[in-house]
Write a protein that holds these residues in place. Structure first.
Motif, PDB file in Angstrom:
ATOM      1  N   ASP A 153      24.732  25.722  58.642  1.00 52.10           N
ATOM      2  CA  ASP A 153      24.912  26.979  59.359  1.00 52.10           C
ATOM      3  C   ASP A 153      26.114  27.763  58.852  1.00 52.10           C
ATOM      4  OD1 ASP A 153      26.868  25.287  60.275  1.00 52.10           O
ATOM      5  OD2 ASP A 153      26.174  25.264  62.347  1.00 52.10           O
ATOM      6  N   GLY A 154      26.683  27.324  57.752  1.00 51.66           N
ATOM      7  CA  GLY A 154      27.812  28.050  57.179  1.00 51.66           C
ATOM      8  C   GLY A 154      27.368  29.376  56.598  1.00 51.66           C
ATOM      9  N   THR A 155      28.312  30.291  56.459  1.00 47.75           N
ATOM     10  CA  THR A 155      27.988  31.606  55.916  1.00 47.75           C
ATOM     11  C   THR A 155      28.667  31.858  54.573  1.00 47.75           C
ATOM     12  OG1 THR A 155      29.808  32.580  57.174  1.00 47.75           O
ATOM     13  CG2 THR A 155      27.609  32.638  58.183  1.00 47.75           C
ATOM     14  N   GLU A 156      29.714  31.093  54.253  1.00 46.35           N
ATOM     15  CA  GLU A 156      30.428  31.264  52.997  1.00 46.35           C
ATOM     16  C   GLU A 156      30.069  30.141  52.039  1.00 46.35           C
ATOM     17  OE1 GLU A 156      34.612  31.589  53.619  1.00 46.35           O
ATOM     18  OE2 GLU A 156      34.415  33.117  55.167  1.00 46.35           O
ATOM     19  N   THR A 157      30.328  30.388  50.760  1.00 47.33           N
ATOM     20  CA  THR A 157      30.105  29.369  49.739  1.00 47.33           C
ATOM     21  C   THR A 157      31.415  29.123  48.996  1.00 47.33           C
ATOM     22  OG1 THR A 157      29.415  31.035  48.134  1.00 47.33           O
ATOM     23  CG2 THR A 157      27.669  29.968  49.431  1.00 47.33           C
ATOM     24  N   PRO A 158      31.601  27.918  48.457  1.00 49.91           N
ATOM     25  CA  PRO A 158      32.842  27.616  47.744  1.00 49.91           C
ATOM     26  C   PRO A 158      33.010  28.468  46.489  1.00 49.91           C
ATOM     27  CG  PRO A 158      31.664  25.597  48.288  1.00 49.91           C
ATOM     28  CD  PRO A 158      30.739  26.736  48.584  1.00 49.91           C
ATOM     29  N   LEU A 159      34.258  28.740  46.162  1.00 46.29           N
ATOM     30  CA  LEU A 159      34.616  29.386  44.912  1.00 46.29           C
ATOM     31  C   LEU A 159      34.931  28.314  43.874  1.00 46.29           C
ATOM     32  CD1 LEU A 159      37.029  32.106  46.366  1.00 46.29           C
ATOM     33  CD2 LEU A 159      34.616  32.393  45.726  1.00 46.29           C
ATOM     34  N   TYR A 160      35.027  28.702  42.636  1.00 46.93           N
ATOM     35  CA  TYR A 160      35.283  27.799  41.513  1.00 46.93           C
ATOM     36  C   TYR A 160      36.528  26.942  41.742  1.00 46.93           C
ATOM     37  CZ  TYR A 160      35.749  26.454  36.566  1.00 46.93           C
ATOM     38  OH  TYR A 160      35.849  25.751  35.394  1.00 46.93           O
ATOM     39  N   THR A 161      37.566  27.497  42.373  1.00 47.67           N
ATOM     40  CA  THR A 161      38.837  26.799  42.566  1.00 47.67           C
ATOM     41  C   THR A 161      38.949  26.090  43.912  1.00 47.67           C
ATOM     42  OG1 THR A 161      39.804  28.866  43.367  1.00 47.67           O
ATOM     43  CG2 THR A 161      40.099  28.346  41.014  1.00 47.67           C
TER      44      THR A 161
END
Length: 195
Positions: free
Chosen positions: A74-82
């Motif tokens: 149910d998350g809305t954000e995704t991880p960034l490279y760092t």
């Protein structure tokens, strides 16, 4: 009378030498499986983060990972490279005669996956093989995916050794990945809590 048992032994020996080994014709087997993945319309096809999809260049099957969504979070954000990610994972090769689900070469949980009991590890999203990093940067917290990674987005054409494991060159990889949490550089997570 002794001649007949010897004939049987010679015949049996030649059959054993003709039996194909687990990793014989490994490149050919993996390329065939990759073609099957690319043709499977039920898989979500994601271009590797290292390619720019806005260019006019044409892409090959080895430029994509192939995803089967097992659970949606149910998350809305995704991880960034760092970003640092906390994940449970199991990695295996393509299926073979002895291992119909694929030989497991690395994992941080045993038995069937369970959000409450699975072991987890922390990784910086961009510090992994290209295909695994690509998957993480498209996942939301609570997602669990089966990710099929072409060998060019994994360990490539040469054998790769890490500790006691050696991954043969041309190995497509299949990972089950569950994303528990992620955070940006400079942020801190004091205690890990299961879902």
């Amino acid at each position: 009378m002794i001649l007949f048992p010897l004939v049987g032994m010679v015949s049996s020996c030649s059959e054993d030498t003709e039996a194909e080994g687990e990793f014989d014709n490994w490149q050919e087997k993996n390329e065939k499986v990759l073609d099957q993945w690319a043709a499977n319309s039920s898989y979500r096809k994601i271009l590797t983060f290292s390619k720019d999809e806005s260019t006019t260049m044409s892409f090959k099957n080895t430029d994509f990972i192939y995803v089967e969504v097992l659970e949606s979070g149910d998350g809305t954000e995704t991880p960034l490279y760092t970003d640092t990610c906390r994940v449970a994972y199991r990695g295996h090769y393509i299926p073979t005669v002895s291992y119909p689900e694929g030989l497991v070469f690395d994992q941080n949980y045993l038995d069937d996956f369970n959000w409450m009991t699975a072991g987890t590890s922390k990784f910086v999203a961009g510090a992994l093989v290209n295909g695994f990093s690509t998957a993480l940067m498209h996942m939301h917290v609570g997602d669990r995916w089966r990710v099929r990674i072409p060998y060019m987005l994994g360990y490539g054409k040469s054998d790769y050794s890490s500790g006691s494991n050696t991954i043969p060159g041309y190995s497509n990889l299949v990972f089950e990945i569950a994303l528990y949490d992620f955070w940006h550089p400079g942020e801190y997570r004091s205690n890990f809590k299961s879902r």
